[in-house]
Design a protein around this motif. Structure first.
Motif, PDB file in Angstrom:
ATOM      1  N   UNK A 211      47.830  43.122  43.597  1.00  0.00           N
ATOM      2  CA  UNK A 211      47.040  44.335  43.505  1.00  0.00           C
ATOM      3  C   UNK A 211      46.080  44.431  43.203  1.00  0.00           C
ATOM      4  N   UNK A 212      45.395  44.799  43.742  1.00  0.00           N
ATOM      5  CA  UNK A 212      43.567  45.133  43.170  1.00  0.00           C
ATOM      6  C   UNK A 212      43.593  46.729  43.160  1.00  0.00           C
ATOM      7  N   UNK A 213      43.852  47.639  42.592  1.00  0.00           N
ATOM      8  CA  UNK A 213      43.788  48.602  41.916  1.00  0.00           C
ATOM      9  C   UNK A 213      42.618  49.507  41.735  1.00  0.00           C
ATOM     10  N   UNK A 214      42.521  50.354  42.751  1.00  0.00           N
ATOM     11  CA  UNK A 214      41.404  51.319  42.375  1.00  0.00           C
ATOM     12  C   UNK A 214      41.076  52.594  41.813  1.00  0.00           C
ATOM     13  N   UNK A 215      42.616  53.037  41.605  1.00  0.00           N
ATOM     14  CA  UNK A 215      42.641  53.917  39.569  1.00  0.00           C
ATOM     15  C   UNK A 215      42.794  53.490  38.884  1.00  0.00           C
ATOM     16  N   UNK A 216      43.459  51.663  39.081  1.00  0.00           N
ATOM     17  CA  UNK A 216      43.043  50.821  37.244  1.00  0.00           C
ATOM     18  C   UNK A 216      42.473  50.277  37.492  1.00  0.00           C
ATOM     19  N   UNK A 217      41.114  49.472  38.113  1.00  0.00           N
ATOM     20  CA  UNK A 217      40.896  48.467  38.913  1.00  0.00           C
ATOM     21  C   UNK A 217      40.453  47.512  38.388  1.00  0.00           C
ATOM     22  N   UNK A 218      40.710  46.574  39.167  1.00  0.00           N
ATOM     23  CA  UNK A 218      40.382  44.980  38.535  1.00  0.00           C
ATOM     24  C   UNK A 218      38.970  45.188  38.656  1.00  0.00           C
ATOM     25  N   UNK A 219      38.295  44.946  38.077  1.00  0.00           N
ATOM     26  CA  UNK A 219      36.587  44.977  37.974  1.00  0.00           C
ATOM     27  C   UNK A 219      36.416  44.194  38.208  1.00  0.00           C
ATOM     28  N   UNK A 220      36.734  42.991  37.495  1.00  0.00           N
ATOM     29  CA  UNK A 220      36.461  41.775  36.108  1.00  0.00           C
ATOM     30  C   UNK A 220      36.937  40.673  37.955  1.00  0.00           C
ATOM     31  N   UNK A 221      35.625  40.387  38.562  1.00  0.00           N
ATOM     32  CA  UNK A 221      35.542  38.578  39.370  1.00  0.00           C
ATOM     33  C   UNK A 221      36.627  37.441  38.751  1.00  0.00           C
ATOM     34  N   UNK A 222      36.253  37.701  37.387  1.00  0.00           N
ATOM     35  CA  UNK A 222      36.504  36.441  36.367  1.00  0.00           C
ATOM     36  C   UNK A 222      38.309  36.964  35.993  1.00  0.00           C
ATOM     37  N   UNK A 223      39.369  38.016  36.746  1.00  0.00           N
ATOM     38  CA  UNK A 223      40.029  38.984  36.285  1.00  0.00           C
ATOM     39  C   UNK A 223      41.574  37.467  37.424  1.00  0.00           C
ATOM     40  N   UNK A 224      40.457  37.665  38.576  1.00  0.00           N
ATOM     41  CA  UNK A 224      40.892  37.556  40.407  1.00  0.00           C
ATOM     42  C   UNK A 224      40.863  36.252  40.097  1.00  0.00           C
ATOM     43  N   UNK A 225      39.937  35.335  39.722  1.00  0.00           N
ATOM     44  CA  UNK A 225      39.948  33.949  39.602  1.00  0.00           C
ATOM     45  C   UNK A 225      40.836  33.920  38.927  1.00  0.00           C
ATOM     46  N   UNK A 226      40.526  33.700  37.587  1.00  0.00           N
ATOM     47  CA  UNK A 226      42.135  33.895  36.798  1.00  0.00           C
ATOM     48  C   UNK A 226      43.349  33.382  38.253  1.00  0.00           C
ATOM     49  N   UNK A 227      43.814  34.581  38.742  1.00  0.00           N
ATOM     50  CA  UNK A 227      44.239  34.936  39.990  1.00  0.00           C
ATOM     51  C   UNK A 227      44.254  33.709  40.836  1.00  0.00           C
ATOM     52  N   UNK A 228      43.355  33.053  41.780  1.00  0.00           N
ATOM     53  CA  UNK A 228      43.004  32.201  42.039  1.00  0.00           C
ATOM     54  C   UNK A 228      43.134  30.666  41.497  1.00  0.00           C
ATOM     55  N   UNK A 229      43.113  30.901  40.837  1.00  0.00           N
ATOM     56  CA  UNK A 229      43.397  28.768  39.868  1.00  0.00           C
ATOM     57  C   UNK A 229      44.346  28.517  39.635  1.00  0.00           C
ATOM     58  N   UNK A 230      45.049  30.293  39.411  1.00  0.00           N
ATOM     59  CA  UNK A 230      46.557  29.857  38.698  1.00  0.00           C
ATOM     60  C   UNK A 230      47.739  30.064  40.584  1.00  0.00           C
TER      61      UNK A 230
END
Length: 275
Positions: A211-230
């Motif tokens: 989940x990308x939670x927009x109250x506590x947002x995963x603003x970081x593109x890098x964090x989502x890229x870690x998810x994609x890379x894994x």
């Protein structure tokens, strides 16, 4: 086109207050053009089953113990009413199961009696001296090592993912950042890269969505890229709105971040976004 809001709370969650309204949240969703909305009400336990892992681990209570059960009959009636009143909006029922790996028997009993369309898994609390303690309080306890606490939180999240298959979406994996001492801007994301990657590997292995939670947002593109890379394949958007006006909050920005990380709309407008 905006994605569905897969994480919304209404008057049927114990922490929303008198202005919460499932029907007004639907009005807001239609107003801003969302295709669907999921009412994932808090499913937390202050008393648990003897068969729950919490019992086996010697946990005796929760602090603070403000959580209340869902009025499942009235909730079901209101979901039905919303579907009649808003035929152009897909309205999903749901729960946000708190610490589902500790309460497997209790969660199963609830869902057996009151099935829902969508189940989120959340980690709000950690065991401390035989009690479950809210992370928001734990981070501000005297003498606490916040870095060690965050590492413990993410390690516990891996255990939650690997030992509970009841949920389809992992909610707000960055939840403690909301309460980070000194403000969320001071949160040292890079320090926890390996722990985040472990979470994402476990989530990807189970074929579940982040989940990308927009109250506590995963603003970081890098964090989502870690998810994609894994190996992460699916992204869900959730406002975590506890009031109607918060439905779909910051989704335009969240969409930009998710696209930059390499995810695109799924099979149809109701689907998760995919790599």
């Amino acid at each position: 086109m905006l994605p569905p809001d897969n994480h919304v709370h209404s008057e049927f969650s114990w922490d929303t207050g008198p202005r919460a309204s499932l029907l007004r949240a639907c009005e807001r969703a239609v107003e801003i053009g969302l295709p669907a909305i999921a009412f994932t009400e808090h499913l937390d336990f202050t008393v648990w089953d003897a068969a729950d892992r919490a019992t086996a681990q010697g946990l005796t209570d929760r602090h603070p113990a403000n959580q209340l059960p869902i009025d499942v009959d009235l909730y079901a009636e209101t979901i039905w009413e919303a579907r009649q009143r808003f035929p152009t909006l897909r309205v999903w029922s749901g729960v946000e199961a708190g610490e589902p790996h500790l309460f497997g028997a209790s969660v199963a009993a609830h869902l057996g009696a009151s099935p829902v369309d969508r189940v989120l898994g959340s980690l709000h609390s950690l065991p401390v001296d035989g009690r479950l303690m809210g992370v928001n309080r734990l981070l501000h306890a005297p003498g606490i090592d916040v870095i060690a606490t965050m590492r413990r939180y993410l390690t516990e999240m891996v255990a939650m993912i690997e030992s509970s298959d009841v949920f389809q979406v992992l909610a707000h994996c960055d939840y403690p950042r909301r309460y980070w001492p000194g403000g969320r801007e001071q949160y040292p994301q890079a320090v926890f890269e390996e722990e985040y990657r472990a979470v994402f590997r476990a989530l990807a292995a189970g074929g579940r969505a982040l989940e990308v939670n927009t109250t506590s947002p995963l603003w970081s593109v890098e964090l989502l890229r870690w998810y994609r890379e894994e190996g992460g394949d699916a992204v869900s958007f959730g406002s975590d709105g506890h009031q109607p006006h918060l439905v779909g909050q910051r989704f335009d920005l969240a969409v930009d971040v998710v696209e930059q990380a390499g995810f695109r709309p799924g099979r149809d407008r109701f689907d998760f976004w995919r790599r």
